[in-house]
Design a protein around this motif. Structure first.
Motif, PDB file in Angstrom:
ATOM      1  N   GLN A   1       0.877  -0.888   0.169  1.00 26.13           N
ATOM      2  CA  GLN A   1      -0.274  -0.513  -0.027  1.00 26.13           C
ATOM      3  C   GLN A   1       0.830   1.184  -0.015  1.00 26.13           C
ATOM      4  OE1 GLN A   1      -3.135   0.089   2.916  1.00 26.13           O
ATOM      5  NE2 GLN A   1      -3.655   1.870   2.185  1.00 26.13           N
TER       6      GLN A   1
ATOM      7  N   SER B   1      -0.178   8.611  -2.883  1.00 23.21           N
ATOM      8  CA  SER B   1      -0.013   9.267  -4.556  1.00 23.21           C
ATOM      9  C   SER B   1       1.060   8.889  -5.233  1.00 23.21           C
ATOM     10  CB  SER B   1      -1.674  10.081  -4.528  1.00 23.21           C
ATOM     11  OG  SER B   1      -2.603   9.449  -4.955  1.00 23.21           O
TER      12      SER B   1
ATOM     13  N   ARG C   1       4.003   6.605  -5.832  1.00 26.60           N
ATOM     14  CA  ARG C   1       3.097   5.288  -6.736  1.00 26.60           C
ATOM     15  C   ARG C   1       4.256   5.095  -7.453  1.00 26.60           C
ATOM     16  NH1 ARG C   1      -2.486   7.263  -8.572  1.00 26.60           N
ATOM     17  NH2 ARG C   1      -1.280   9.012  -8.770  1.00 26.60           N
TER      18      ARG C   1
ATOM     19  N   VAL D   1       2.344  -1.051 -10.244  1.00 23.16           N
ATOM     20  CA  VAL D   1       1.286  -0.524  -9.455  1.00 23.16           C
ATOM     21  C   VAL D   1       0.391  -0.041 -10.537  1.00 23.16           C
ATOM     22  CG1 VAL D   1       2.661   2.166 -10.782  1.00 23.16           C
ATOM     23  CG2 VAL D   1       1.614   2.450  -8.695  1.00 23.16           C
TER      24      VAL D   1
ATOM     25  N   MET E   1      -4.585   5.826 -11.494  1.00 26.13           N
ATOM     26  CA  MET E   1      -2.972   6.055 -11.892  1.00 26.13           C
ATOM     27  C   MET E   1      -3.258   6.697 -13.745  1.00 26.13           C
ATOM     28  SD  MET E   1       1.550   5.916 -11.476  1.00 26.13           S
ATOM     29  CE  MET E   1       0.980   4.521 -12.775  1.00 26.13           C
TER      30      MET E   1
END
Length: 203
Positions: free
Chosen positions: A13, A16, A19, A31, A35
């Protein structure tokens, strides 16, 4: 995806902003997670074919008068946004008068809006309904902004990792054509995708 490839799935986890760095640093192989593909991001990582579309809009409450993007471009407006997301460069260029508060994730963003620490957020709205349900006392308002256009979200892999990218593209094609992606989307996000992903066997 892991079952199709015959490997063990390990979920990592990340927020943002992390990533892309996690893929670049080889901390993760792939990932995912809303996105959007952009030309700037594609300088750093490689993208698969789209998993889902993303339509943008204003997330706010009934108490606010916002009806279009231009309404946010005011010194009296505070936008609550998530670091490292696609909307931020757009806001900085097109809504420069708005105050910008950056948080680390969408849970913090939603909580800040619910607590009245900001007026609105401009971001993807396709999957917002399931998150806002945890604040039943708030009268939310979500305003679509079709003038922004549609983006497409994909898996991201390290630059030059064509073997994994190409396999993912084939698997995604199979999952899209079988209706699996749409079914999972509707299960978790409570409605069909607003914009269907145009599926093609050519990558």
């Amino acid at each position: 995806m892991a079952d199709k490839l015959g490997v063990k799935l390990t979920l990592v986890q990340v927020g943002s902003p992390d990533r892309i760095p996690f893929v670049v640093a080889d901390k993760v192989d792939v990932v995912m997670g809303a996105m959007s593909r952009t030309s700037e991001r594609a300088k750093v990582i490689d993208f698969t074919a789209p998993i889902h579309s993303e339509n943008y809009g204003i997330v706010t409450t009934d108490a606010k008068p916002f009806a279009k993007l231009a309404d946010l471009n005011s010194e009296s407006v505070t936008l609550i946004q998530v670091r490292g997301t696609t909307a931020i460069p757009f806001i900085q260029k097109n809504l420069p008068k708005a105050k910008l508060v950056l948080l680390d994730n969408y849970n913090d963003r939603d909580r800040a809006l619910a607590q009245g620490r900001g007026d609105a957020s401009f971001d993807g709205i396709d999957a917002v309904a399931y998150r806002l349900k945890i604040f039943p006392a708030i009268k939310w308002k979500v305003v679509a902004t079709p003038e922004y256009g549609v983006t497409y979200s994909s898996f991201g892999v390290a630059k030059g990792n064509y073997s994994v990218r190409d396999w993912l593209n084939i698997a995604l094609y199979e999952l899209h054509t079988a209706g699996t992606v749409e079914a999972i989307w509707e299960k978790w996000f409570l409605k069909p995708m607003d914009t269907k992903v145009p599926v093609t066997p050519y990558f």
